[in-house]
Design a protein around this motif. Structure first.
Motif, PDB file in Angstrom:
ATOM      1  N   LEU A   1     -75.670   8.697 -59.893  1.00  0.00           N
ATOM      2  CA  LEU A   1     -75.344  10.043 -60.013  1.00  0.00           C
ATOM      3  C   LEU A   1     -75.145  11.512 -58.195  1.00  0.00           C
ATOM      4  CD1 LEU A   1     -77.934  10.149 -63.275  1.00  0.00           C
ATOM      5  CD2 LEU A   1     -75.247   9.951 -62.890  1.00  0.00           C
ATOM      6  N   ALA A   2     -75.842  11.157 -57.583  1.00  0.00           N
ATOM      7  CA  ALA A   2     -75.695  12.120 -56.909  1.00  0.00           C
ATOM      8  C   ALA A   2     -73.841  11.677 -55.806  1.00  0.00           C
ATOM      9  CB  ALA A   2     -76.850  12.108 -55.820  1.00  0.00           C
ATOM     10  N   ALA A   3     -74.174  10.008 -55.773  1.00  0.00           N
ATOM     11  CA  ALA A   3     -72.730   9.574 -55.567  1.00  0.00           C
ATOM     12  C   ALA A   3     -71.499  10.368 -55.530  1.00  0.00           C
ATOM     13  CB  ALA A   3     -72.393   8.280 -55.469  1.00  0.00           C
ATOM     14  N   ARG A   4     -71.831   9.912 -57.288  1.00  0.00           N
ATOM     15  CA  ARG A   4     -70.791  10.524 -57.872  1.00  0.00           C
ATOM     16  C   ARG A   4     -70.296  12.414 -58.369  1.00  0.00           C
ATOM     17  NH1 ARG A   4     -65.952  10.446 -60.394  1.00  0.00           N
ATOM     18  NH2 ARG A   4     -65.700  10.907 -61.839  1.00  0.00           N
ATOM     19  N   VAL A   5     -71.978  12.696 -58.164  1.00  0.00           N
ATOM     20  CA  VAL A   5     -71.448  14.302 -57.991  1.00  0.00           C
ATOM     21  C   VAL A   5     -70.716  14.717 -56.735  1.00  0.00           C
ATOM     22  CG1 VAL A   5     -73.015  16.398 -57.510  1.00  0.00           C
ATOM     23  CG2 VAL A   5     -73.555  14.881 -59.837  1.00  0.00           C
ATOM     24  N   GLU A   6     -71.127  14.159 -55.927  1.00  0.00           N
ATOM     25  CA  GLU A   6     -70.481  13.986 -54.475  1.00  0.00           C
ATOM     26  C   GLU A   6     -69.238  13.862 -54.234  1.00  0.00           C
ATOM     27  OE1 GLU A   6     -70.866  12.724 -49.639  1.00  0.00           O
ATOM     28  OE2 GLU A   6     -72.857  12.515 -50.946  1.00  0.00           O
ATOM     29  N   GLU A   7     -69.114  12.950 -55.118  1.00  0.00           N
ATOM     30  CA  GLU A   7     -67.327  12.701 -55.272  1.00  0.00           C
ATOM     31  C   GLU A   7     -66.563  13.576 -56.109  1.00  0.00           C
ATOM     32  OE1 GLU A   7     -64.882   9.459 -58.006  1.00  0.00           O
ATOM     33  OE2 GLU A   7     -66.519   8.373 -56.339  1.00  0.00           O
ATOM     34  N   LEU A   8     -67.338  13.922 -56.936  1.00  0.00           N
ATOM     35  CA  LEU A   8     -66.571  15.162 -58.056  1.00  0.00           C
ATOM     36  C   LEU A   8     -66.254  16.190 -56.937  1.00  0.00           C
ATOM     37  CD1 LEU A   8     -68.134  14.580 -61.164  1.00  0.00           C
ATOM     38  CD2 LEU A   8     -65.832  13.803 -60.777  1.00  0.00           C
ATOM     39  N   GLU A   9     -67.300  16.963 -56.111  1.00  0.00           N
ATOM     40  CA  GLU A   9     -66.963  17.854 -55.477  1.00  0.00           C
ATOM     41  C   GLU A   9     -66.739  17.731 -54.400  1.00  0.00           C
ATOM     42  OE1 GLU A   9     -71.454  18.154 -54.205  1.00  0.00           O
ATOM     43  OE2 GLU A   9     -72.137  19.435 -55.877  1.00  0.00           O
ATOM     44  N   GLU A  10     -66.521  16.078 -54.260  1.00  0.00           N
ATOM     45  CA  GLU A  10     -64.557  16.823 -53.143  1.00  0.00           C
ATOM     46  C   GLU A  10     -63.960  17.132 -53.257  1.00  0.00           C
ATOM     47  OE1 GLU A  10     -65.604  12.631 -51.116  1.00  0.00           O
ATOM     48  OE2 GLU A  10     -67.340  13.479 -50.245  1.00  0.00           O
TER      49      GLU A  10
END
Length: 179
Positions: free
Chosen positions: A6-15
């Motif tokens: 989830l943290a990786a996905r959030v980071e990806e979406l923020e980028e």
């Protein structure tokens, strides 16, 4: 999904959002604050909100009008008062607060709390905000009405600003606050 996923996905979406914002120019957030009060307790909210928003990347404008100009006056801002009369949360009944000298006493009590808690002074908050790019605007009509000398404002304060400019600024802002 795990927390890590989830943290990786959030980071990806923020980028992705940052990339889109950079391409469209929509990444700049804006806050507009109107400061109308010049008492010790009412000087802190616009300054704290402005400096915090600037730290988070907001373009911040604070339009000071009427007694709010006291905050921008280099000398008067160092001697702002706190009234105990008319403040229902003050631990002093209004009848006691009306006794001569009570405003001085409540002001001294608040100044002691500020010192004891190592809270930034009004001057420090203004200087920090200016360093962070906050624009402090002084209402020209109020300057004229109350005979302020523009030379007495902190360096960096914008003068000659009217209500039309403040309204335009608010219309373009993501966040508008009246304090």
């Amino acid at each position: 999904p795990s927390r890590a996923e989830l943290a990786a996905r959030v980071e990806e979406l923020e980028e992705e959002l940052a990339d889109v914002a950079a391409e469209t120019g929509e990444d700049e957030k804006k806050m507009s604050i109107i400061a109308t009060k010049g008492t010790l307790d009412m000087a802190y909210p616009p300054l704290i909100l402005a400096s915090t928003a600037a730290a988070f990347g907001y373009e911040v404008t604070v339009f000071h009008t009427f007694w709010g100009l006291e905050i921008l006056h280099e000398e008067r801002s160092k001697d702002l008062k706190l009234s105990s009369v008319g403040n229902p949360n003050m631990p002093v009944p209004n009848v006691i607060g009306a006794i001569p000298g009570m405003d001085r006493m409540t002001t001294k009590m608040m100044e002691k709390k500020i010192d004891d808690n190592e809270t930034a002074s009004i001057e420090e908050l203004i200087e920090t905000s200016l360093d962070m790019g906050v624009e402090f605007q002084a209402c020209q009509m109020t300057i004229d009405l109350m005979d302020y000398d523009e030379e007495n404002f902190y360096d960096g304060v914008t003068t000659g600003v009217g209500a039309a400019t403040a309204i335009q600024d608010m219309a373009e802002a993501d966040i508008q606050l009246l304090i």
